[in-house]
Design a protein around this motif. Structure first.
Motif, PDB file in Angstrom:
ATOM      1  N   VAL A 174      -5.003  17.788 -24.864  1.00 16.91           N
ATOM      2  CA  VAL A 174      -4.851  17.202 -26.198  1.00 16.91           C
ATOM      3  C   VAL A 174      -5.982  16.225 -26.479  1.00 16.91           C
ATOM      4  O   VAL A 174      -6.571  16.219 -27.569  1.00 16.91           O
ATOM      5  CB  VAL A 174      -3.478  16.507 -26.334  1.00 16.91           C
ATOM      6  N   LEU A 175      -6.320  15.405 -25.501  1.00 13.58           N
ATOM      7  CA  LEU A 175      -7.391  14.429 -25.700  1.00 13.58           C
ATOM      8  C   LEU A 175      -8.722  15.125 -25.956  1.00 13.58           C
ATOM      9  O   LEU A 175      -9.487  14.716 -26.845  1.00 13.58           O
ATOM     10  CB  LEU A 175      -7.490  13.512 -24.485  1.00 13.58           C
ATOM     11  N   LEU A 181     -10.791  14.081 -17.858  1.00  7.29           N
ATOM     12  CA  LEU A 181     -10.961  14.529 -16.477  1.00  7.29           C
ATOM     13  C   LEU A 181     -10.037  13.761 -15.538  1.00  7.29           C
ATOM     14  O   LEU A 181      -9.458  14.330 -14.605  1.00  7.29           O
ATOM     15  CB  LEU A 181     -12.418  14.356 -16.062  1.00  7.29           C
ATOM     16  N   CYS A 182      -9.884  12.464 -15.789  1.00 12.25           N
ATOM     17  CA  CYS A 182      -8.976  11.645 -14.968  1.00 12.25           C
ATOM     18  C   CYS A 182      -7.528  12.098 -15.140  1.00 12.25           C
ATOM     19  O   CYS A 182      -6.772  12.183 -14.157  1.00 12.25           O
ATOM     20  CB  CYS A 182      -9.106  10.177 -15.354  1.00 12.25           C
ATOM     21  N   LEU A 183      -7.132  12.380 -16.356  1.00 11.80           N
ATOM     22  CA  LEU A 183      -5.764  12.814 -16.606  1.00 11.80           C
ATOM     23  C   LEU A 183      -5.471  14.137 -15.901  1.00 11.80           C
ATOM     24  O   LEU A 183      -4.369  14.352 -15.385  1.00 11.80           O
ATOM     25  CB  LEU A 183      -5.521  12.945 -18.113  1.00 11.80           C
ATOM     26  N   ASP A 184      -6.454  15.021 -15.862  1.00 12.89           N
ATOM     27  CA  ASP A 184      -6.290  16.276 -15.133  1.00 12.89           C
ATOM     28  C   ASP A 184      -6.020  15.996 -13.656  1.00 12.89           C
ATOM     29  O   ASP A 184      -5.114  16.590 -13.050  1.00 12.89           O
ATOM     30  CB  ASP A 184      -7.551  17.137 -15.268  1.00 12.89           C
ATOM     31  N   LEU A 185      -6.804  15.097 -13.068  1.00 15.47           N
ATOM     32  CA  LEU A 185      -6.618  14.756 -11.659  1.00 15.47           C
ATOM     33  C   LEU A 185      -5.266  14.096 -11.408  1.00 15.47           C
ATOM     34  O   LEU A 185      -4.719  14.179 -10.306  1.00 15.47           O
ATOM     35  CB  LEU A 185      -7.732  13.823 -11.194  1.00 15.47           C
ATOM     36  N   ALA A 186      -4.741  13.429 -12.431  1.00 14.47           N
ATOM     37  CA  ALA A 186      -3.451  12.743 -12.300  1.00 14.47           C
ATOM     38  C   ALA A 186      -2.267  13.665 -12.553  1.00 14.47           C
ATOM     39  O   ALA A 186      -1.124  13.204 -12.605  1.00 14.47           O
ATOM     40  CB  ALA A 186      -3.404  11.558 -13.267  1.00 14.47           C
ATOM     41  N   GLY A 187      -2.530  14.956 -12.704  1.00 15.55           N
ATOM     42  CA  GLY A 187      -1.446  15.900 -12.945  1.00 15.55           C
ATOM     43  C   GLY A 187      -0.901  15.843 -14.358  1.00 15.55           C
ATOM     44  O   GLY A 187       0.290  16.089 -14.583  1.00 15.55           O
ATOM     45  N   GLU A 188      -1.781  15.516 -15.319  1.00 18.55           N
ATOM     46  CA  GLU A 188      -1.388  15.423 -16.736  1.00 18.55           C
ATOM     47  C   GLU A 188      -2.223  16.403 -17.561  1.00 18.55           C
ATOM     48  O   GLU A 188      -2.999  16.012 -18.435  1.00 18.55           O
ATOM     49  CB  GLU A 188      -1.624  14.000 -17.252  1.00 18.55           C
ATOM     50  N   PRO A 189      -2.089  17.727 -17.314  1.00 16.97           N
ATOM     51  CA  PRO A 189      -2.967  18.690 -17.980  1.00 16.97           C
ATOM     52  C   PRO A 189      -2.789  18.737 -19.498  1.00 16.97           C
ATOM     53  O   PRO A 189      -3.775  18.946 -20.225  1.00 16.97           O
ATOM     54  CB  PRO A 189      -2.601  20.023 -17.329  1.00 16.97           C
TER      55      PRO A 189
END
Length: 242
Positions: free
Chosen positions: A201-202, A188-196
């Motif tokens: 993958v995670l 969820l954090c990676l999504d917010l950081a612009g890393e979809p």
């Protein structure tokens, strides 16, 4: 992660026995029994964001711990053991590194409103600092204690996630569907950081790991062509293993 596990084992007076999981020899890389090892699937996705895991005492020893999966996927993942009376100097150095903007990931309902944020200000690649997500890798009661008794985190914003999905994690039970495992929180954090892509993958890697773990627990072979494996291969642009 492996360093923490080795150090924790060295302090143990007796062997650590995981409850409810598969028995016998385990792969040192993925903590699964060798017949169900997922090391050949190990995905790595370059990310601008980093993850800092603060781990409660026995978390590095638990085969079901999902912090290991984050470290597999996100190159800039660092793990530190947590103790109330002392702080690893390397952790303090990381938090002071000017390349990072740390965010403590914790529910906003337990935090002073002025500290709470719901977006990642440095998600843009042109931002001066990279986001560093501090995850308290512990049971919920332990995480609350860690949050209260870590004054060196008090100067950082608290990222409060507002997920609409329900946790799919199956390896440990929680009384609430909105309590997520560590890997789900990182996604969820990676999504917010612009890393979809990294987030996807995670999440699919977690699903694959969960499948292998449960199949081993029930003494059943893993389905290498199953739906979770297909989704992971698609996310990585690979072909699922035959």
């Amino acid at each position: 992660m492996a360093r923490l596990r080795t150090a924790r084992l060295a302090r143990s007076a007796k062997p650590f026995l995981a409850r409810g999981g598969p028995r016998g020899e385990r792969c040192p890389g993925c903590r699964l029994v060798p017949s169900h090892c997922v090391c050949s699937l190990h995905p790595v996705v370059p990310t601008r964001a980093g993850v800092c895991l603060l781990m409660a005492d026995i978390e590095p020893l638990k085969p079901s711990n999902t912090g290991w999966l984050i470290a597999d996927v996100v190159p800039d993942t660092l793990a530190f053991g947590w103790a109330r009376t002392e702080v690893d100097p390397a952790l303090l150095a990381l938090l002071a590194d000017p390349q990072w903007q740390p965010y403590v990931v914790f529910p906003g309902e337990f935090v002073a409103p002025e500290r709470v944020v719901t977006e990642v200000a440095c998600a843009d690649a042109s931002a001066a600092k990279r986001p560093l997500f501090i995850l308290l890798d512990a049971t919920w009661p332990e995480a609350r204690k860690m949050f209260r008794k870590s004054p060196y985190l008090d100067r950082f914003p608290v990222l409060s996630l507002q997920p609409e999905q329900i946790s799919r994690y199956q390896l440990r039970r929680s009384r609430r569907d909105d309590h997520f495992c560590t890997a789900e929180v990182a996604g969820l954090c990676l999504d917010l950081a612009g890393e979809p892509q990294a987030a996807q993958v995670l999440q699919t890697y977690l699903d694959v790991f969960t499948h292998h773990y449960l199949q081993a627990k029930h003494q059943l072979p893993p389905d290498w062509q199953g739906e979770a494996h297909q989704r992971l291969a698609q996310a990585l642009g690979r072909t699922a293993r035959a």
